[in-house]
Design a protein around this motif. Structure first.
Motif, short mmCIF file in Angstrom:
data_model
loop_
_atom_site.label_atom_id
_atom_site.label_comp_id
_atom_site.label_asym_id
_atom_site.label_seq_id
_atom_site.Cartn_x
_atom_site.Cartn_y
_atom_site.Cartn_z
N GLU A 311 0.81 -1.21 0.00
CA GLU A 311 0.00 0.00 0.00
C GLU A 311 0.85 1.27 0.00
O GLU A 311 0.46 2.26 -0.60
N GLU A 312 2.01 1.23 0.66
CA GLU A 312 2.81 2.44 0.81
C GLU A 312 4.10 2.42 0.01
O GLU A 312 4.78 3.43 -0.09
N ARG A 313 4.48 1.26 -0.54
CA ARG A 313 5.74 1.10 -1.28
C ARG A 313 6.91 1.64 -0.47
O ARG A 313 7.78 2.32 -0.98
N GLY A 314 6.92 1.32 0.81
CA GLY A 314 7.95 1.88 1.67
C GLY A 314 9.19 1.04 1.80
O GLY A 314 10.25 1.54 2.13
N ILE A 315 9.07 -0.28 1.57
CA ILE A 315 10.22 -1.15 1.81
C ILE A 315 10.85 -1.59 0.50
O ILE A 315 12.06 -1.50 0.30
N VAL A 316 10.04 -2.06 -0.40
CA VAL A 316 10.54 -2.52 -1.70
C VAL A 316 9.74 -1.84 -2.79
O VAL A 316 8.52 -1.98 -2.84
N ASP A 317 10.39 -1.07 -3.65
CA ASP A 317 9.72 -0.41 -4.77
C ASP A 317 9.72 -1.37 -5.93
O ASP A 317 10.75 -1.65 -6.53
N GLN A 318 8.54 -1.91 -6.26
CA GLN A 318 8.50 -2.94 -7.28
C GLN A 318 8.87 -2.42 -8.65
O GLN A 318 9.45 -3.14 -9.45
N GLY A 369 16.43 10.14 -28.30
CA GLY A 369 15.89 10.92 -27.17
C GLY A 369 14.45 11.26 -27.33
O GLY A 369 13.88 11.90 -26.47
N SER A 370 13.80 10.91 -28.45
CA SER A 370 12.36 11.17 -28.62
C SER A 370 11.64 9.85 -28.75
O SER A 370 12.07 8.98 -29.49
N ALA A 371 10.53 9.68 -28.04
CA ALA A 371 9.77 8.42 -28.09
C ALA A 371 8.77 8.46 -29.21
O ALA A 371 8.02 9.41 -29.36
N PRO A 372 8.74 7.43 -30.07
CA PRO A 372 7.73 7.35 -31.12
C PRO A 372 6.36 7.13 -30.53
O PRO A 372 6.19 6.82 -29.37
N SER A 373 5.35 7.29 -31.38
CA SER A 373 3.97 7.19 -30.91
C SER A 373 3.67 5.83 -30.31
O SER A 373 2.93 5.71 -29.36
N ALA A 374 4.22 4.76 -30.89
CA ALA A 374 3.94 3.41 -30.37
C ALA A 374 4.44 3.28 -28.94
O ALA A 374 3.75 2.77 -28.06
N ALA A 375 5.67 3.72 -28.69
CA ALA A 375 6.23 3.61 -27.34
C ALA A 375 5.50 4.52 -26.37
O ALA A 375 5.28 4.18 -25.21
N THR A 376 5.14 5.71 -26.84
CA THR A 376 4.44 6.64 -25.97
C THR A 376 3.08 6.09 -25.55
O THR A 376 2.68 6.16 -24.40
N SER A 377 2.36 5.52 -26.48
CA SER A 377 1.03 4.98 -26.15
C SER A 377 1.15 3.77 -25.24
O SER A 377 0.26 3.50 -24.45
N ASP A 378 2.27 3.04 -25.34
CA ASP A 378 2.41 1.83 -24.52
C ASP A 378 2.41 2.14 -23.03
O ASP A 378 1.88 1.40 -22.23
N ALA A 379 3.01 3.26 -22.64
CA ALA A 379 3.09 3.60 -21.23
C ALA A 379 1.73 3.88 -20.63
O ALA A 379 1.53 3.76 -19.43
N ASP A 380 0.77 4.29 -21.49
CA ASP A 380 -0.56 4.64 -20.99
C ASP A 380 -1.63 3.65 -21.41
O ASP A 380 -2.80 3.90 -21.24
N THR A 381 -1.23 2.56 -22.01
CA THR A 381 -2.22 1.60 -22.53
C THR A 381 -2.81 0.78 -21.41
O THR A 381 -2.07 0.14 -20.66
N PRO A 382 -4.12 0.77 -21.27
CA PRO A 382 -4.75 -0.08 -20.24
C PRO A 382 -4.51 -1.55 -20.58
O PRO A 382 -4.46 -1.95 -21.73
N GLY A 383 -4.39 -2.37 -19.54
CA GLY A 383 -4.24 -3.80 -19.74
C GLY A 383 -2.81 -4.27 -19.67
O GLY A 383 -2.56 -5.46 -19.65
N ALA A 388 -2.12 -2.62 -14.51
CA ALA A 388 -2.85 -3.60 -13.71
C ALA A 388 -2.30 -3.69 -12.29
O ALA A 388 -2.98 -4.13 -11.38
N ASP A 389 -1.07 -3.28 -12.07
CA ASP A 389 -0.43 -3.44 -10.78
C ASP A 389 -1.18 -2.81 -9.62
O ASP A 389 -1.34 -3.45 -8.58
N PRO A 390 -1.65 -1.57 -9.69
CA PRO A 390 -2.30 -0.96 -8.52
C PRO A 390 -3.51 -1.75 -8.02
O PRO A 390 -3.66 -1.95 -6.81
N SER A 391 -4.38 -2.19 -8.91
CA SER A 391 -5.56 -2.92 -8.46
C SER A 391 -5.17 -4.28 -7.89
O SER A 391 -5.74 -4.72 -6.90
N VAL A 392 -4.20 -4.95 -8.49
CA VAL A 392 -3.75 -6.24 -7.98
C VAL A 392 -3.13 -6.07 -6.60
O VAL A 392 -3.36 -6.86 -5.68
#
Length: 465
Positions: A311-318, A369-383, A388-392
């Motif tokens: 809940e707090e990510r205080g000991i191990v930052d995954q 040094g610039s991220a293409p659209s595919a890589a940029t969208s990947d960071a925000d892609t649901p699923g 998924a990590d926060p809900s799990v």
């Protein structure tokens, strides 16, 4: 502290199979499962070849429902669906009907009619304090005298104190021998108007006080009732004494039923001591609704620490842990944002089966040094794993907290029953695990019976706390 493994656990099957055992009395404080325990014992005994009747005083009628009977009354009803050569009947005490049967059996027709129609008797038989307990004793004596069953299982009344069942015969005797009864019987013994004149002249002050306290009509009803019951009082005392001796006989076994809670086990301890003081044969303690865990190796403290970490990510930052686990070739360049690093091995163009990047992998984007659209969208892609990590993690943390609460409950129960066994090490114990729902049929009663019998195969009801 753990239960002494040298002490034998309660062998329920040996108790039920012993043909010398004719009465089993389930007693204890209210709400600990006496009715279910009595029904389970009766069913198990019947399916092991005994002819059994179960007498319950529980007004909730759970016994009838669990045995597949529409309703129970003062007459034993046969239970269908028994596996084996035995027989099982069940009945529920009708307090007033039992009292009526006593009057009808021990008074002539005219006197019985006068008693049954008397307003004071109707109030007494319907709800006078202690009447239910005494009538339970009366019904037990009747069943034993009939000798139609070789085992009677009694579910004692749900009274405020578990000791009321034992005290009922003595209280009735005290009531019948009391000064008030003798006073009320005086005019009847003298007879008619002369008797009333004697009472009015000789005890005018007492009569006046009673008249004010009870009311004139009620006082007359009581006097009429006492006069009609006079010849029966001796029979009440005699049967009460006989039933009390029956409870002390070798063929009777008391089972104290309790839950692993402080108040219930305190009441159980009082009852154990009272049974010993009155020379009543105690077979053992049934500890009902005991909790356990299939993951007992994970302590409450460790579970809570893991939950707080998630809940707090205080000991191990995954997230950092994932980055640190990759090879240097997969690590992001100094110019690239850290959040883009986890997306490079599983970019949208990669193979699902092997995870190998396609020809349009993210390396060129990192170099420029610039991220293409595919890589940029990947960071925000649901699923993806990251989204998924926060809900799990929240779900896992919640489960860990539930487990911690369960382990704390188990520890409290262990501590409470260890205190009981330290005070009463001579009492054999059988445990029944807490079930996810109520017992409502024969299958559920069989499960309870199997758990009761399983205690003989263990070295003690539980391990250490």
């Amino acid at each position: 502290m753990s239960l002494d493994p040298a002490r034998d656990p309660l062998d329920v099957d040996a108790l039920l199979d012993d043909r010398g055992t004719r009465i089993v009395v389930c007693c204890g404080s209210g709400g600990v499962g006496k009715t279910t325990t009595a029904a389970a014992l009766g069913l198990r005994a019947a399916e092991r070849g005994r002819s059994v009747v179960v007498l319950t005083i529980d007004p909730a009628r759970r016994l009838a429902q669990s045995m597949g009977i529409d309703s129970l009354d003062n007459v034993p009803r046969r239970v269908e669906g028994i596996k084996g050569e035995g027989e099982l009947c069940a009945m529920m005490l009708d307090m007033k009907r039992t009292f009526d049967e006593i009057v009808e059996a021990h008074a002539d027709k005219e006197r019985a009619k006068a008693i049954l129609s008397n307003p004071f008797y109707q109030s007494l038989s319907a709800g006078f304090a202690g009447t239910q307990e005494y009538m339970a004793m009366e019904k037990l004596g009747q069943l034993r005298a009939r000798d139609d069953w070789d085992l009677i299982v009694v579910d004692t009344p749900p009274s405020r104190s578990a000791l009321d069942f034992l005290d009922a015969p003595k209280r009735l005797g005290s009531f019948l021998d009391g000064k008030l009864i003798r006073l009320l019987m005086a005019p009847a013994k003298v007879g008619g108007r002369a008797g009333m004149k004697f009472l009015n002249v000789g005890m005018s002050m007492m009569t006046g006080a009673l008249g004010k306290l009870l009311g004139g009509q009620l006082l007359r009803d009581v006097q009429t009732f006492v006069a009609a019951m006079d010849t029966m009082f001796g029979g009440f005392r005699k049967r009460a004494d006989a039933t009390y001796r029956l409870l002390q006989a070798p063929g009777t076994a008391f089972l104290v039923v309790a839950s692993p809670e402080r108040d219930a086990l305190r009441e159980a301890a009082y009852f154990v001591e009272r049974l010993a003081a009155d020379d009543m044969p105690l077979a053992g303690l049934v500890l009902n609704r005991v909790h356990a865990s299939g993951a007992a190796g994970l302590s409450a403290e460790r579970a809570l620490a893991a939950a707080e970490n998630l809940e707090e990510r205080g000991i191990v930052d995954q997230e950092d842990g994932k980055v640190g686990g990759r090879s240097s070739s997969e690590a992001p360049s100094s110019e690239a944002p850290t959040s883009a690093a986890p997306t490079s091995p599983e970019a949208p163009g990669s193979s699902a089966s092997t995870g190998t990047p396609s020809s349009e992998g993210p390396e060129p984007a990192s170099a420029s040094g610039s991220a293409p659209s595919a890589a940029t969208s990947d960071a925000d892609t649901p699923g993806t794993d990251m989204s998924a990590d926060p809900s799990v993690e929240r779900l896992t943390a919640g489960l860990l907290r539930l487990h911690a609460e369960r382990m704390r409950l188990i520890a409290r129960e262990q501590h409470t029953r260890d205190r009981f066994t330290a005070l009463h090490p001579e009492v054999a114990v059988a445990e029944v695990a807490a079930l996810p729902g109520d017992v409502h049929d024969l299958a559920g009663l069989r499960t309870i019976g199997e758990q009761l019998a399983a205690a003989r195969g263990t070295e003690g009801p539980t391990g250490s706390a």
